[in-house]
Design a protein around this motif. Structure first.
Motif, mmCIF file in Angstrom:
data_model
loop_
_atom_site.group_PDB
_atom_site.id
_atom_site.type_symbol
_atom_site.label_atom_id
_atom_site.label_comp_id
_atom_site.label_asym_id
_atom_site.label_seq_id
_atom_site.Cartn_x
_atom_site.Cartn_y
_atom_site.Cartn_z
ATOM 1 N N ALA A 29 2.916 -3.254 -3.062
ATOM 2 C CA ALA A 29 3.556 -2.201 -2.778
ATOM 3 C C ALA A 29 2.917 -1.168 -1.920
ATOM 4 N N LEU B 8 7.989 -3.426 -0.038
ATOM 5 C CA LEU B 8 7.272 -4.778 -1.175
ATOM 6 C C LEU B 8 6.866 -5.907 -0.173
ATOM 7 N N SER C 253 1.581 4.299 -5.504
ATOM 8 C CA SER C 253 2.323 3.367 -6.166
ATOM 9 C C SER C 253 1.477 2.632 -7.474
ATOM 10 N N TRP D 150 2.232 -0.599 -10.472
ATOM 11 C CA TRP D 150 2.952 -1.399 -11.136
ATOM 12 C C TRP D 150 2.687 -1.535 -12.636
ATOM 13 N N LEU E 256 7.598 -0.507 -11.835
ATOM 14 C CA LEU E 256 7.125 -0.042 -10.594
ATOM 15 C C LEU E 256 7.209 1.445 -10.363
#
Length: 495
Positions: A425, A435, A461, A463, A472
């Protein structure tokens, strides 16, 4: 009476044809609305399970396709006429040059050259037209695969970092320039804990691997370790953001930003003092992370050093020197005693603490501007992002050159890798989040319009592969964090 020459006659004929072509385009444009209305009327009488908004979008896209190809067809006819006129003129000129007739080979060469130029023009026009159409379909697909689920609003200034707890209960953490760190319920979007122990911008937040403990780095030249106790409230139904229709991207001003207090209630529990304060830096502490096991922590600072601490005693174990300019980020390997630090000196360094007696250092040189972050993936790979608008995937066993390079149109901030699916990301200065897979293939772009997405620079970012609702999270200078649901199987299938 003067006699009109052959060249002036052909010029006048071409002018008349161009005029006719212009009139045909006007007629085509004037009938577009009528044709679109007729298509809608025809489809309205047919049974369809598609929602009306999607049907209207498809009608609009197919209408664009038809208009593009119709214009191309008309232009192609006009170009063919011009080719014929050119061939006739060349043939006429060939009879008068030096009083001798040009050979067929010479005529053929000239005509072939003119035809190739016109063919190239056609190809360029076709490429530009079809790329717009394909982009429209890709945007629609991205909206279906990447859906906004929840917005976390409550900070009074930009959010630098976002992180997800590794233990139950799974909560979201944000670090902000407003000197606070907030913990959120992922499901409800409510603030659960507020940490106010720092006196400077909170630049990073990371959760302990096994305990309800957080590590924050700050502009006050310290890193704090603090404990939180959370009991999650009963989950409430989340707002359905999936039906938001995609709108054209628009620019936002500061007046469009969320209000300062947002959803942070006055009765949100506040933590004011840390369990431990790490105080060996002489500059801003820009990032911090836990080593595997959680008994040691590493910090990265603008004083050009990274420090390794013993968590229980707060003692400095190693001072990692070697960078020529300020550090921008640090990251630890999930299963091994490895640390990677990035810097404004355009390099990132790998520090190996697997042997207690020594620690080796490897320097990676592959960027031309500040390396904003470098993170580990599964196995022996590191992914680095830079202000030079590139992201590079490296093999730790061969650091001479990257195994993949992703080129973007904006500076890249703190990246994060979905370890299980190997998806990267990329948050950008231009408010985009893209992405990619590990080989550099672009998979999707998160929606960004006047209804959803970030309004200013996206800083980080993170996850969360196991969470059923959001997998996300992104945060930015618009003072909010956003939880997204990425349909990873569909995303990989689109690839």
């Amino acid at each position: 009476m003067p006699i009109e020459s052959g060249s002036s006659a052909s010029a006048r004929q071409a002018k008349q044809k161009r005029k006719s072509h212009s009139l045909s385009i006007r007629r085509t444009n004037s009938s577009e609305q009528e044709r679109a209305g007729l298509q809608r009327d025809m489809l309205e009488g047919q049974d369809s399970k598609l929602p009306s908004s999607i049907r209207n979008t498809l009608l609009e896209l197919f209408g664009q396709i038809e208009r593009e190809f119709e214009n191309l067809y008309i232009e192609n006819l006009e170009l063919r006429r011009e080719i014929d006129t050119l061939n006739e003129r060349l043939a006429a000129e060939g009879q008068t040059i030096d009083g001798a007739e040009l050979s067929k080979g010479q005529l053929k060469a000239k005509a072939s050259h003119s035809t190739s130029q016109l063919s190239q023009k056609l190809k360029t026009t076709y490429k530009a037209s079809t790329s717009k159409i394909v982009s429209s379909f890709k945007t629609t697909t991205s909206r279906a695969i990447c859906q906004l689920v929840k917005e976390y609003i409550g900070h009074r200034d930009g959010i630098w970092d976002v992180s997800v707890a590794k233990t139950q209960p799974v909560v979201l953490g944000t670090a902000s320039a407003d000197h606070t760190a907030l913990l959120w319920s992922i499901e409800t979007g409510k603030c659960l804990v507020k940490y106010v122990g720092h006196v400077g911008s909170v630049n990073s937040i990371k959760f302990h691997p096994t305990e309800q403990v957080a590590l924050t780095a700050s502009g006050d030249q310290t890193a704090h370790i603090w404990r939180y106790l959370i009991q999650l409230p009963t989950p409430q139904p989340t707002a359905d953001c999936n039906q938001m229709s995609g709108e054209d991207e628009v620019e936002f001003s500061d007046k469009d930003e969320p209000d300062g207090d947002g959803d942070v209630s006055s009765d949100c529990p506040t933590v004011r003092t840390p369990l431990t304060s790490l105080k060996s830096h002489q500059g801003v502490v820009i990032a911090a992370d836990w080593l595997v096991g959680g008994k040691q922590a590493v910090t990265a600072s603008w004083d050009r050093t990274a420090n390794l601490y013993d968590v229980e005693t707060s003692e400095l174990v190693h001072s990692l020197t070697g960078h020529d300019q300020e550090l921008t980020h640090c990251c630890t390997h999930p299963t091994q005693r490895l640390v990677v630090t990035s810097s404004r000196d355009t390099t990132f360094r790998l520090w190996d603490f697997r042997d207690p007696s020594i620690h080796s250092v490897n320097v990676f040189q592959g960027h031309t501007d500040t390396v904003t972050s470098a993170v580990f993936t599964v196995g022996d790979n590191v992914v680095s992002g830079s202000d030079d608008r590139t992201v590079k995937v490296w093999d730790l066993k061969n650091m001479r050159s990257p195994i993949a390079t992703i080129r973007t149109d904006s500076a890249v901030n703190r990246i994060n890798v979905c370890v299980g699916q190997r998806i990267i990301a990329l948050p950008h200065d231009n408010r985009q989040v893209r992405l990619f897979d590990m080989s550099g293939v672009r998979l999707a772009r998160l929606p960004r319009s006047n209804r959803q997405g970030h309004r200013r620079m996206v800083c980080c970012s993170a996850w969360s592969e196991d969470h059923p609702i959001c997998n996300l999270f992104t945060c930015g200078f618009d003072r909010q964090a956003i939880g997204w649901n990425i349909n990873i199987p569909a995303l990989l299938q689109e690839k």
